[in-house]
Design a protein around this motif. Structure first.
Motif, PDB file in Angstrom:
ATOM      1  N   LEU A  58      42.414  42.814  28.164  1.00  0.00           N
ATOM      2  CA  LEU A  58      43.702  42.122  28.182  1.00  0.00           C
ATOM      3  C   LEU A  58      43.743  40.921  29.122  1.00  0.00           C
ATOM      4  O   LEU A  58      44.432  39.940  28.854  1.00  0.00           O
ATOM      5  CB  LEU A  58      44.828  43.099  28.551  1.00  0.00           C
ATOM      6  N   GLU A  59      43.007  41.000  30.211  1.00  0.00           N
ATOM      7  CA  GLU A  59      43.010  39.903  31.179  1.00  0.00           C
ATOM      8  C   GLU A  59      41.850  38.934  30.949  1.00  0.00           C
ATOM      9  O   GLU A  59      41.612  38.043  31.758  1.00  0.00           O
ATOM     10  CB  GLU A  59      42.963  40.446  32.611  1.00  0.00           C
ATOM     11  N   ASN A  60      41.115  39.153  29.854  1.00  0.00           N
ATOM     12  CA  ASN A  60      40.019  38.260  29.454  1.00  0.00           C
ATOM     13  C   ASN A  60      38.988  38.090  30.580  1.00  0.00           C
ATOM     14  O   ASN A  60      38.548  36.984  30.872  1.00  0.00           O
ATOM     15  CB  ASN A  60      40.569  36.906  28.999  1.00  0.00           C
ATOM     16  N   LEU A  61      38.617  39.202  31.183  1.00  0.00           N
ATOM     17  CA  LEU A  61      37.611  39.187  32.248  1.00  0.00           C
ATOM     18  C   LEU A  61      36.234  39.275  31.592  1.00  0.00           C
ATOM     19  O   LEU A  61      35.596  40.317  31.566  1.00  0.00           O
ATOM     20  CB  LEU A  61      37.848  40.354  33.221  1.00  0.00           C
ATOM     21  N   ASN A  62      35.798  38.183  31.041  1.00  0.00           N
ATOM     22  CA  ASN A  62      34.578  38.172  30.226  1.00  0.00           C
ATOM     23  C   ASN A  62      33.334  37.964  31.087  1.00  0.00           C
ATOM     24  O   ASN A  62      32.618  36.990  30.937  1.00  0.00           O
ATOM     25  CB  ASN A  62      34.680  37.146  29.107  1.00  0.00           C
ATOM     26  N   ASP A  63      33.070  38.919  31.946  1.00  0.00           N
ATOM     27  CA  ASP A  63      31.924  38.870  32.848  1.00  0.00           C
ATOM     28  C   ASP A  63      30.908  39.921  32.403  1.00  0.00           C
ATOM     29  O   ASP A  63      31.256  41.094  32.230  1.00  0.00           O
ATOM     30  CB  ASP A  63      32.388  39.147  34.286  1.00  0.00           C
ATOM     31  N   ASP A  64      29.681  39.513  32.252  1.00  0.00           N
ATOM     32  CA  ASP A  64      28.617  40.421  31.795  1.00  0.00           C
ATOM     33  C   ASP A  64      28.345  41.558  32.782  1.00  0.00           C
ATOM     34  O   ASP A  64      27.675  42.518  32.427  1.00  0.00           O
ATOM     35  CB  ASP A  64      27.342  39.606  31.551  1.00  0.00           C
ATOM     36  N   ILE A  65      28.885  41.480  33.979  1.00  0.00           N
ATOM     37  CA  ILE A  65      28.713  42.547  34.969  1.00  0.00           C
ATOM     38  C   ILE A  65      29.281  43.884  34.452  1.00  0.00           C
ATOM     39  O   ILE A  65      28.849  44.947  34.867  1.00  0.00           O
ATOM     40  CB  ILE A  65      29.359  42.158  36.324  1.00  0.00           C
TER      41      ILE A  65
END
Length: 169
Positions: free
Chosen positions: A96-103
């Motif tokens: 929902l918060e678009n935290l598009n981090d590969d971590i």
């Protein structure tokens, strides 16, 4: 606003009047991110002490106050911890918060493929699994897409249903 005082009130209310806990956070401002660093400190403290109640308190304030990429390291640390039950909400936050981090990618795959202990509240609709697919689609990296392909191969109807949403867009 003093968050430590607020936490004391929260703990007292939680013991005395559980139904009121749901409206407790309504008095906090929405999405102003004023308390971001204080919330970070409370989340960090909850991680150090493995305190699920303190974590839930901090996350409720964070959701109300507004989450951004500064929460990435906390969410990454918390995703596969088993001392709390906030996995579904954390996965949903990535999406929902678009935290598009590969971590997050490896942890999302673990949660998607290991119902116990991460998806113990999932029913036949598997909401946490579905949210993992949405989060992996949000990340949209080479690794995330490889995990999506692996999840497709298990022929789970919930995985297929979520992925079908992306075919029409």
């Amino acid at each position: 606003m003093d968050l430590k005082k607020l936490y004391s009130e929260y703990k007292e209310l939680e013991q005395k009047d559980r139904p009121m806990v749901h409206s407790f956070f309504d008095r906090l401002p929405l999405s102003d991110k004023k308390f971001k660093f204080e919330i970070h400190n409370i989340i960090n403290e909850s991680i150090v002490h493995e305190d699920p109640a303190q974590l839930l308190f901090a996350l409720n304030i964070a959701y109300r106050n507004g989450i951004d990429s500064s929460y990435t390291k906390f969410i990454a640390k918390l995703l596969t911890e088993t001392w709390h039950d906030q996995h579904e909400d954390l996965v949903n936050t990535i999406y929902l918060e678009n935290l598009n981090d590969d971590i997050f990618t490896d942890s999302l795959y673990i949660i998607a493929t290991e119902p116990d202990p991460y998806r113990k509240y999932d029913d036949e609709m598997e909401p946490t699994l579905r949210k993992c697919i949405h989060a992996l689609k949000t990340i949209n990296s080479e690794k995330a897409n490889a995990y999506i392909e692996k999840l497709k191969s298990i022929k789970n109807s919930n995985v297929d249903m979520v992925l079908s949403m992306y075919k029409s867009s």
